[in-house]
Design an enzyme around this catalytic site. Sequence first.
Site, mmCIF file in Angstrom:
data_model
loop_
_atom_site.group_PDB
_atom_site.id
_atom_site.type_symbol
_atom_site.label_atom_id
_atom_site.label_comp_id
_atom_site.label_asym_id
_atom_site.label_seq_id
_atom_site.Cartn_x
_atom_site.Cartn_y
_atom_site.Cartn_z
ATOM 1 N N PHE A 86 4.710 -4.431 1.440
ATOM 2 C CA PHE A 86 3.541 -5.084 2.019
ATOM 3 C C PHE A 86 2.964 -6.016 0.972
ATOM 4 O O PHE A 86 2.458 -5.577 -0.063
ATOM 5 C CB PHE A 86 2.470 -4.097 2.467
ATOM 6 C CG PHE A 86 1.313 -4.793 3.133
ATOM 7 C CD1 PHE A 86 1.378 -5.139 4.471
ATOM 8 C CD2 PHE A 86 0.190 -5.167 2.415
ATOM 9 C CE1 PHE A 86 0.329 -5.813 5.090
ATOM 10 C CE2 PHE A 86 -0.862 -5.843 3.016
ATOM 11 C CZ PHE A 86 -0.781 -6.175 4.358
ATOM 12 N N ASP A 105 3.613 -7.320 -7.936
ATOM 13 C CA ASP A 105 2.449 -7.432 -7.059
ATOM 14 C C ASP A 105 1.551 -6.218 -7.320
ATOM 15 O O ASP A 105 1.782 -5.126 -6.801
ATOM 16 C CB ASP A 105 2.892 -7.461 -5.598
ATOM 17 C CG ASP A 105 1.715 -7.581 -4.632
ATOM 18 O OD1 ASP A 105 0.558 -7.411 -5.077
ATOM 19 O OD2 ASP A 105 1.949 -7.814 -3.430
ATOM 20 N N LYS A 145 -7.975 -7.981 -5.063
ATOM 21 C CA LYS A 145 -8.815 -6.851 -4.690
ATOM 22 C C LYS A 145 -9.834 -6.484 -5.770
ATOM 23 O O LYS A 145 -10.850 -7.137 -5.916
ATOM 24 C CB LYS A 145 -7.945 -5.651 -4.299
ATOM 25 C CG LYS A 145 -7.120 -5.883 -3.031
ATOM 26 C CD LYS A 145 -6.453 -4.630 -2.543
ATOM 27 C CE LYS A 145 -5.540 -4.879 -1.352
ATOM 28 N NZ LYS A 145 -6.209 -5.370 -0.150
#
Length: 427
Positions: free
Chosen positions: A149, A236, A276
């Site tokens: 994801f 990531d 985030k």
Amino acid sequence: MELTQQTLSAKAEELIAKENKYGAHNYHPLPVVLERGAGVHVWDVDGKKYYDFLSAYSAVNQGHCHPKIVNAMIKQAQTLTLTSRAFYNNQLGNYEEFLTKYFDFDKVLPMNTGAEAVETALKLCRKWAYEVKGISENQAQIIVCENNFHGRTTTIISFSNDEGARKSFGPFTAGFIKIPYDDIEALENVLKSSNNIAGFLVEPIQGEAGVYVPTDGYLAKAKALCEAHNVLFIADEVQTGIARTGKLLATCGNCSCTKGCENKPEVKPDILILGKAISGGVYPVSAVLANDNILNLIKPGQHGSTFGGNPIAAAVAVAALEVVRDENLAQNAAHLGIIFRKGLNEIATRNSLITLVRGKGLLNAIVINCAEDSVLAWDICLKFRDNGLLAKPTHGNKIRLAPPLVITEAQIMECLAIIEQSLNEFI
């Protein structure tokens, strides 16, 4: 869903109805309407208090509405909010210096969202492939992992396994090779099979897949293979970074520092993707870090963002990272993660609904004893909600449990009691 509606107040039902009527139905939220947050807690519109065990998908690692971060945002918002990159501003250079020293890279390319940062990394990797490695134009391939994801842009869903995210959105972007996650042999075979491989994009822990933690040494072996084949290793860390896994970055091996990588990391990515919690969840901020041999390839006009690197983002991100460092959040996540997983495993010995506990630091999940297409995990999360804890299922039968990193041991024990009480109601 009948039970769900009965537990909602008229005020909550009205607000949910407005979202359903006027908003696109691209999410399936847990039926609770929040209006306030502080630290590890959130409150709904009726004043009920909950432990937040999602942390906005690990965006609020520093806790909800951390005063230092909020005050940095307010102060900057009252001075200068946006200039675009058509002009310099007095915050960006300081932020870039802070960030590159914090994570030990030469340069950073600032963006806004995690998906934008992933797209930026893909473009950087391809540019490096053509201009440095010498791959023929439009022939570069990037290796990705199954069940990944990385976001939901058209290019990113092109290499997703999630048919819900892919169906009716094609045609898709070419240039990606999917291999199983946590499979070194599969990675090596692909690297040996072609000279057109530009990079390997990987999550150090697959969060959306249900907090899938790879075997020890997987990342280091993968990086070594990439180096041997002159391929960029792209990490990531949008969800796993910023102390979530008990280290500043999940690629930091056994290091638990919070002042940048003072100790030698297990894996030093060629390209690092952050988002985030780099802002503490108060503002959209993301970043792509790399050394000069990669980021110096980008020239004016080749990539950009009106909001990327804006003064508010710069001020907020510096404050957010200072909180991680000064409050020792990586150490707290490492210590409490061990206690939390031990508690979950003890619950599993008494309740057969938990078949597996997995995670690292305060990024954890339980696998529920049901089929992936069952609604049981959803119903359990509704019961968690009723008992004062908010979490969401992922991939059907897995429940992600990721509180803000400012949580205390006493609060962890209280939450373990809520989890066990809720599960016992299904026996």
